[in-house]
Scaffold this motif. Structure first.
Motif, PDB file in Angstrom:
ATOM      1  N   VAL A 298      22.769  42.811  25.736  1.00 32.06           N
ATOM      2  CA  VAL A 298      22.221  44.057  26.293  1.00 32.06           C
ATOM      3  C   VAL A 298      21.122  43.705  27.282  1.00 32.06           C
ATOM      4  CG1 VAL A 298      21.004  46.205  25.756  1.00 32.06           C
ATOM      5  CG2 VAL A 298      22.723  45.321  24.180  1.00 32.06           C
ATOM      6  N   LYS A 299      21.072  44.461  28.368  1.00 28.94           N
ATOM      7  CA  LYS A 299      20.028  44.241  29.369  1.00 28.94           C
ATOM      8  C   LYS A 299      19.449  45.562  29.832  1.00 28.94           C
ATOM      9  CE  LYS A 299      19.263  42.479  34.076  1.00 28.94           C
ATOM     10  NZ  LYS A 299      19.856  41.824  35.252  1.00 28.94           N
ATOM     11  N   PRO A 300      18.294  45.956  29.327  1.00 30.78           N
ATOM     12  CA  PRO A 300      17.602  47.093  29.926  1.00 30.78           C
ATOM     13  C   PRO A 300      17.005  46.649  31.260  1.00 30.78           C
ATOM     14  CG  PRO A 300      16.277  46.189  28.162  1.00 30.78           C
ATOM     15  CD  PRO A 300      17.539  45.377  28.213  1.00 30.78           C
ATOM     16  N   ALA A 301      17.052  47.519  32.244  1.00 31.91           N
ATOM     17  CA  ALA A 301      16.535  47.150  33.561  1.00 31.91           C
ATOM     18  C   ALA A 301      15.869  48.346  34.208  1.00 31.91           C
ATOM     19  CB  ALA A 301      17.669  46.639  34.458  1.00 31.91           C
TER      20      ALA A 301
ATOM     21  N   ASP B 154      15.237  38.612  33.759  1.00 27.51           N
ATOM     22  CA  ASP B 154      16.072  38.424  34.946  1.00 27.51           C
ATOM     23  C   ASP B 154      15.201  38.837  36.126  1.00 27.51           C
ATOM     24  OD1 ASP B 154      18.259  37.596  33.546  1.00 27.51           O
ATOM     25  OD2 ASP B 154      19.582  39.229  34.159  1.00 27.51           O
ATOM     26  N   LEU B 155      14.611  37.849  36.768  1.00 30.37           N
ATOM     27  CA  LEU B 155      13.675  38.141  37.852  1.00 30.37           C
ATOM     28  C   LEU B 155      14.483  38.682  39.032  1.00 30.37           C
ATOM     29  CD1 LEU B 155      10.629  37.844  38.179  1.00 30.37           C
ATOM     30  CD2 LEU B 155      11.037  35.612  39.201  1.00 30.37           C
ATOM     31  N   THR B 156      14.147  39.889  39.447  1.00 32.84           N
ATOM     32  CA  THR B 156      15.054  40.628  40.305  1.00 32.84           C
ATOM     33  C   THR B 156      14.415  40.984  41.628  1.00 32.84           C
ATOM     34  OG1 THR B 156      16.034  41.580  38.324  1.00 32.84           O
ATOM     35  CG2 THR B 156      16.465  42.705  40.397  1.00 32.84           C
ATOM     36  N   THR B 157      15.145  40.774  42.714  1.00 33.53           N
ATOM     37  CA  THR B 157      14.744  41.383  43.971  1.00 33.53           C
ATOM     38  C   THR B 157      15.975  41.980  44.629  1.00 33.53           C
ATOM     39  OG1 THR B 157      13.620  41.114  46.076  1.00 33.53           O
ATOM     40  CG2 THR B 157      14.823  39.192  45.273  1.00 33.53           C
ATOM     41  N   LEU B 158      15.978  43.290  44.740  1.00 31.52           N
ATOM     42  CA  LEU B 158      17.130  44.002  45.292  1.00 31.52           C
ATOM     43  C   LEU B 158      16.649  45.005  46.329  1.00 31.52           C
ATOM     44  CD1 LEU B 158      19.050  44.622  41.954  1.00 31.52           C
ATOM     45  CD2 LEU B 158      19.683  43.000  43.724  1.00 31.52           C
ATOM     46  N   GLU B 159      16.111  44.461  47.418  1.00 31.43           N
ATOM     47  CA  GLU B 159      15.604  45.327  48.477  1.00 31.43           C
ATOM     48  C   GLU B 159      16.414  45.085  49.733  1.00 31.43           C
ATOM     49  OE1 GLU B 159      13.272  47.485  47.859  1.00 31.43           O
ATOM     50  OE2 GLU B 159      12.807  46.714  45.860  1.00 31.43           O
TER      51      GLU B 159
ATOM     52  N   PRO C 179      17.838  34.671  25.077  1.00 33.39           N
ATOM     53  CA  PRO C 179      18.213  35.015  26.460  1.00 33.39           C
ATOM     54  C   PRO C 179      19.726  35.099  26.650  1.00 33.39           C
ATOM     55  CG  PRO C 179      16.602  33.232  26.416  1.00 33.39           C
ATOM     56  CD  PRO C 179      17.016  33.459  24.995  1.00 33.39           C
ATOM     57  N   ALA C 180      20.497  34.493  25.753  1.00 33.95           N
ATOM     58  CA  ALA C 180      21.943  34.557  25.882  1.00 33.95           C
ATOM     59  C   ALA C 180      22.476  35.932  25.510  1.00 33.95           C
ATOM     60  CB  ALA C 180      22.594  33.494  24.992  1.00 33.95           C
ATOM     61  N   ARG C 181      21.683  36.720  24.774  1.00 33.47           N
ATOM     62  CA  ARG C 181      22.155  38.011  24.281  1.00 33.47           C
ATOM     63  C   ARG C 181      21.294  39.187  24.693  1.00 33.47           C
ATOM     64  NH1 ARG C 181      26.651  36.161  23.848  1.00 33.47           N
ATOM     65  NH2 ARG C 181      27.199  34.840  22.075  1.00 33.47           N
ATOM     66  N   PHE C 182      20.117  38.921  25.201  1.00 37.87           N
ATOM     67  CA  PHE C 182      19.250  40.019  25.599  1.00 37.87           C
ATOM     68  C   PHE C 182      18.448  39.608  26.829  1.00 37.87           C
ATOM     69  CE2 PHE C 182      15.587  42.915  25.380  1.00 37.87           C
ATOM     70  CZ  PHE C 182      16.244  44.120  25.233  1.00 37.87           C
ATOM     71  N   ARG C 183      18.443  40.479  27.825  1.00 34.56           N
ATOM     72  CA  ARG C 183      17.697  40.197  29.050  1.00 34.56           C
ATOM     73  C   ARG C 183      16.847  41.405  29.418  1.00 34.56           C
ATOM     74  NH1 ARG C 183      20.602  36.477  32.301  1.00 34.56           N
ATOM     75  NH2 ARG C 183      21.301  34.815  30.921  1.00 34.56           N
ATOM     76  N   LEU C 184      15.806  41.141  30.175  1.00 32.32           N
ATOM     77  CA  LEU C 184      14.973  42.204  30.708  1.00 32.32           C
ATOM     78  C   LEU C 184      15.091  42.154  32.231  1.00 32.32           C
ATOM     79  CD1 LEU C 184      11.857  41.445  28.502  1.00 32.32           C
ATOM     80  CD2 LEU C 184      13.251  43.507  28.312  1.00 32.32           C
ATOM     81  N   GLY C 185      15.676  43.178  32.792  1.00 32.38           N
ATOM     82  CA  GLY C 185      15.801  43.222  34.246  1.00 32.38           C
ATOM     83  C   GLY C 185      14.524  43.790  34.830  1.00 32.38           C
ATOM     84  N   ALA C 186      13.759  42.950  35.500  1.00 29.41           N
ATOM     85  CA  ALA C 186      12.442  43.402  35.962  1.00 29.41           C
ATOM     86  C   ALA C 186      11.890  42.404  36.945  1.00 29.41           C
ATOM     87  CB  ALA C 186      11.493  43.528  34.780  1.00 29.41           C
TER      88      ALA C 186
ATOM     89  N   VAL D 137      17.689  34.600  38.089  1.00 29.70           N
ATOM     90  CA  VAL D 137      17.205  35.324  39.264  1.00 29.70           C
ATOM     91  C   VAL D 137      18.338  36.232  39.699  1.00 29.70           C
ATOM     92  CG1 VAL D 137      16.640  35.086  41.701  1.00 29.70           C
ATOM     93  CG2 VAL D 137      15.549  33.604  40.030  1.00 29.70           C
ATOM     94  N   CYS D 138      18.016  37.491  39.968  1.00 31.29           N
ATOM     95  CA  CYS D 138      19.058  38.469  40.295  1.00 31.29           C
ATOM     96  C   CYS D 138      18.886  38.928  41.736  1.00 31.29           C
ATOM     97  CB  CYS D 138      18.955  39.646  39.323  1.00 31.29           C
ATOM     98  SG  CYS D 138      20.251  40.856  39.527  1.00 31.29           S
ATOM     99  N   VAL D 139      19.915  38.695  42.548  1.00 35.44           N
ATOM    100  CA  VAL D 139      19.819  39.006  43.982  1.00 35.44           C
ATOM    101  C   VAL D 139      21.098  39.691  44.460  1.00 35.44           C
ATOM    102  CG1 VAL D 139      18.274  37.087  44.509  1.00 35.44           C
ATOM    103  CG2 VAL D 139      20.741  36.731  44.563  1.00 35.44           C
ATOM    104  N   TYR D 140      21.101  40.107  45.716  1.00 33.43           N
ATOM    105  CA  TYR D 140      22.321  40.626  46.335  1.00 33.43           C
ATOM    106  C   TYR D 140      23.284  39.467  46.614  1.00 33.43           C
ATOM    107  CZ  TYR D 140      20.958  45.504  47.097  1.00 33.43           C
ATOM    108  OH  TYR D 140      20.632  46.823  46.926  1.00 33.43           O
ATOM    109  N   PRO D 141      24.582  39.750  46.700  1.00 35.18           N
ATOM    110  CA  PRO D 141      25.571  38.661  46.828  1.00 35.18           C
ATOM    111  C   PRO D 141      25.350  37.767  48.046  1.00 35.18           C
ATOM    112  CG  PRO D 141      26.678  40.799  46.590  1.00 35.18           C
ATOM    113  CD  PRO D 141      25.208  41.070  46.586  1.00 35.18           C
TER     114      PRO D 141
END
Lengths: 286, 320
Positions: free
Chosen positions: B255-258, B67-72, B285-292, B103-107
């Motif tokens: 489960v998603k460790p992040a 889960d490609l993440t930007t939360l700044e 990917p439907a059951r396990f994600r890596l938040g990073a 992709v994981c972002v703010y709302p």
């Protein structure tokens, strides 16, 4: 007289990566012989993953080291000379184990100390010699300044101390960081030199020293895309072409093996080999 | 473990008749976690050697789970679009690299991501519910969630009220999650436990069960906003929880460790942990994600080392 019942405390010769002294990731070691073929010590036999770790450490150290003022780098190189001088007897002993006579070993250590001092002096003069103020047809100042190229892979020559110092010092004095493959049959002075570097205010990772097989390690260093330059001082003549080819992948600057008389005054060639020139235009009057 | 009770209650996301006392009795009835044993087990599995072809497969699987993440606070629409381009085609020079999961972002940036990712198959996840602290009135948190779903996010990462959880008010946490679950509509719900603030592995196990009973589709370790993020022992406990929950109810929760997952080695350790704890059913990917975010570049570098035979460097990948 030493107490006959006391056991000798022997040194474990390890690698020098990122300012620490780890064993090889592979767990391997090899036997280092003295001049008469007797057992001297076991040295770590680095693997390609140690090369990778060392390059990572060198890359990490580069921004900080290259951002130091030239004056400060000169101070630190001089500090290395001071620390080396303080361990003179130890190095003389190690060189004599390798077959040098007492006088020759002493000369080699003195030469190594003097080499650090010589390059230390160059730190804040290099820009004046290798750079220039260029005349241009316009209201601008135009400067060319030498910049360090990045991480330098160094295949150190067989001369275990003076030769090593003569290739490491010019690589780092301008702000580069180095991954050094020490002389294969005589690696112990290199690791002892690492102890000197570790206590000289040289930031961890600026110099990383690996011991082991050149033939095994050099190709990984030559092909590594995060290494910017390669000094082949200690590479075997028949390997040079292949290493240069491997180094072409990311257009590394390659310094070919040249004359091996390390006692001579070196000249600026080894320093300028690992520099890039940056030219800046600056408006006059601002 | 009182799994029989749960099965009788038909305990899945539609649970409605949960009393505070029953919930408390259930969560405190869960067996305690052997902290030393969990650390030892995670350590042992972390030592597994994954090489050559297995490593190549693991790297591709890990990339497809990111889960490609930007939360700044400094996120801009441009940055999100750049990240989306990377998500759809992680290595522009190599089309065989799989796309990431989401992709994981703010709302407020979910809409930008949805437009940028249209047609790529990459999902858009949005954090919601006053991320990262979760300290806002329920109405505000629900509005946050609805806004993200309305913008097109198909996955919602919510945070639980750790204060209420630590104070023992499990029913409040349960009802919060259930309410957000309703607000999500068709979107998948990932519940962030923020395990770094839960203090003990017993609490991690309880929070996992609580979230699953309240309807979570995924349970996620951390926000990445506090120093202690995902660790192997915590993930181990959560994987055991989803495994036991499926055994009890038949429903499979992901489960998603992040946070703190930075190297390929880390990522592969998590995959080994999944396989050995929850089982291969979770290795997708439907059951396990890596938040990073930074781990993706390292995965790509390692992948390129495997395909070209030479070590790569950070110069050849994007700076995120």
């Amino acid at each position: 007289m030493p107490d006959a019942t006391r056991l000798t405390v022997r040194k474990t010769y390890k690698l020098f990566i990122g300012g620490a002294f780890p064993r090889s990731e592979s767990g391997r070691s090899y036997v280092v012989d003295d001049a008469k073929g007797g057992f001297l010590a076991n040295a770590s036999r680095a693997s390609r993953k140690d090369v990778r770790d060392a390059v990572t450490a060198a890359r990490k150290a580069f921004p900080g080291w290259s951002a130091r003022t030239a004056y400060n780098r000169g101070q630190i190189l001089y500090r290395v000379a001071e620390m080396l001088e303080g361990r003179r007897d130890q190095f003389v002993g190690e060189l004599r184990d390798l077959g040098l006579g007492k006088a020759a070993a002493g000369t080699a250590v003195d030469g190594a100390v003097d080499r650090w001092v010589w390059y230390a002096g160059w730190a804040d003069k290099l820009a004046a010699v290798a750079g220039s103020a260029n005349p241009v047809a316009g209201p601008f100042f135009n400067f060319s300044t030498p910049e360090p190229t990045g991480t330098v892979g160094v295949i150190a020559p067989d001369d275990p101390l003076l030769g090593l110092v003569s290739v490491v010092a010019p690589a780092i004095v301008s702000g580069n960081t180095a991954v050094v493959v020490a002389a294969e049959r005589a690696p112990l002075p290199a690791i002892t030199l690492a102890e000197v570097l570790a206590t000289s205010d040289l930031p961890g990772g600026v110099v990383n020293i690996l011991t082991g097989s050149r033939a095994e390690l050099a190709p990984w260093l030559a092909s590594h895309m995060d290494v910017n330059a390669l000094d082949l001082a200690g590479a075997a003549a028949e390997d040079v072409a292949a290493l240069e080819e491997a180094a072409a992948g990311n257009l590394k600057r390659v310094l070919r093996p040249g004359a091996q008389d390390w006692a001579r005054t070196p000249g600026t060639g080894r320093m300028t080999a690992f520099l890039e020139t940056k030219t800046v235009w600056h408006p006059v009057g601002v | 473990m009182p799994m029989g009770d749960l099965r009788d209650a038909g305990g899945v996301s539609t649970e409605t008749h949960t009393s505070a006392a029953e919930l408390r009795a259930f969560l405190h009835g869960l067996p305690g976690v052997d902290r030393v044993g969990a650390a030892e087990r995670a350590d042992r599995l972390a030592g597994r050697s994954v090489k050559a072809a297995a490593k190549a497969e693991a790297i591709d699987l890990a990339i497809s789970m990111v889960d490609l993440t930007t939360l700044e606070g400094a996120d801009t629409a441009g940055k999100v679009r750049a990240l989306c381009a990377k998500a759809a085609r992680p290595d522009p020079s190599d089309a065989s690299v799989p796309r990431v999961a989401a992709v994981c972002v703010y709302p407020d940036l979910a809409g930008v991501a949805v437009r940028a990712l249209a047609g790529t198959g990459v999902a858009v996840a949005s954090v919601a519910t006053a991320f990262p602290s979760g300290r806002a009135p329920l109405e505000a948190r629900l509005a946050d969630t609805r806004a993200a779903v309305a913008a097109g996010a198909t996955e919602i990462d919510m945070v639980i009220d750790r204060g209420a959880f630590l104070a023992g008010d499990y029913l409040k946490v349960f009802e919060d999650i259930a309410a957000v679950r309703d607000a999500c509509g068709p979107a998948h719900l990932k519940v962030i436990l923020e395990t770094g603030e839960l203090a003990t592995l017993d609490n991690v196990r309880r929070a996992s069960w609580l979230a699953m009973r309240a309807g979570a589709d995924f349970i996620k370790t951390s926000t990445g906003k506090i120093p202690v993020a995902a660790t192997l022992p915590v993930t181990l406990v959560m994987l055991e929880a989803v495994r036991d929950y499926r055994a009890a109810t038949g429903r499979q929760v992901g489960v998603k460790p992040a946070g703190g997952i930075k190297t390929t080695k880390d990522a592969i350790r998590y995959l080994v942990l999944v396989n050995e704890t929850a089982g291969p059913d979770w290795l997708s990917p439907a059951r396990f994600r890596l938040g990073a975010s930074s781990v993706l570049n390292d995965l790509l570098m390692q992948r390129r080392k495997l395909t070209t035979g030479v070590y790569s460097g950070p110069d050849y990948f994007t700076v995120d």
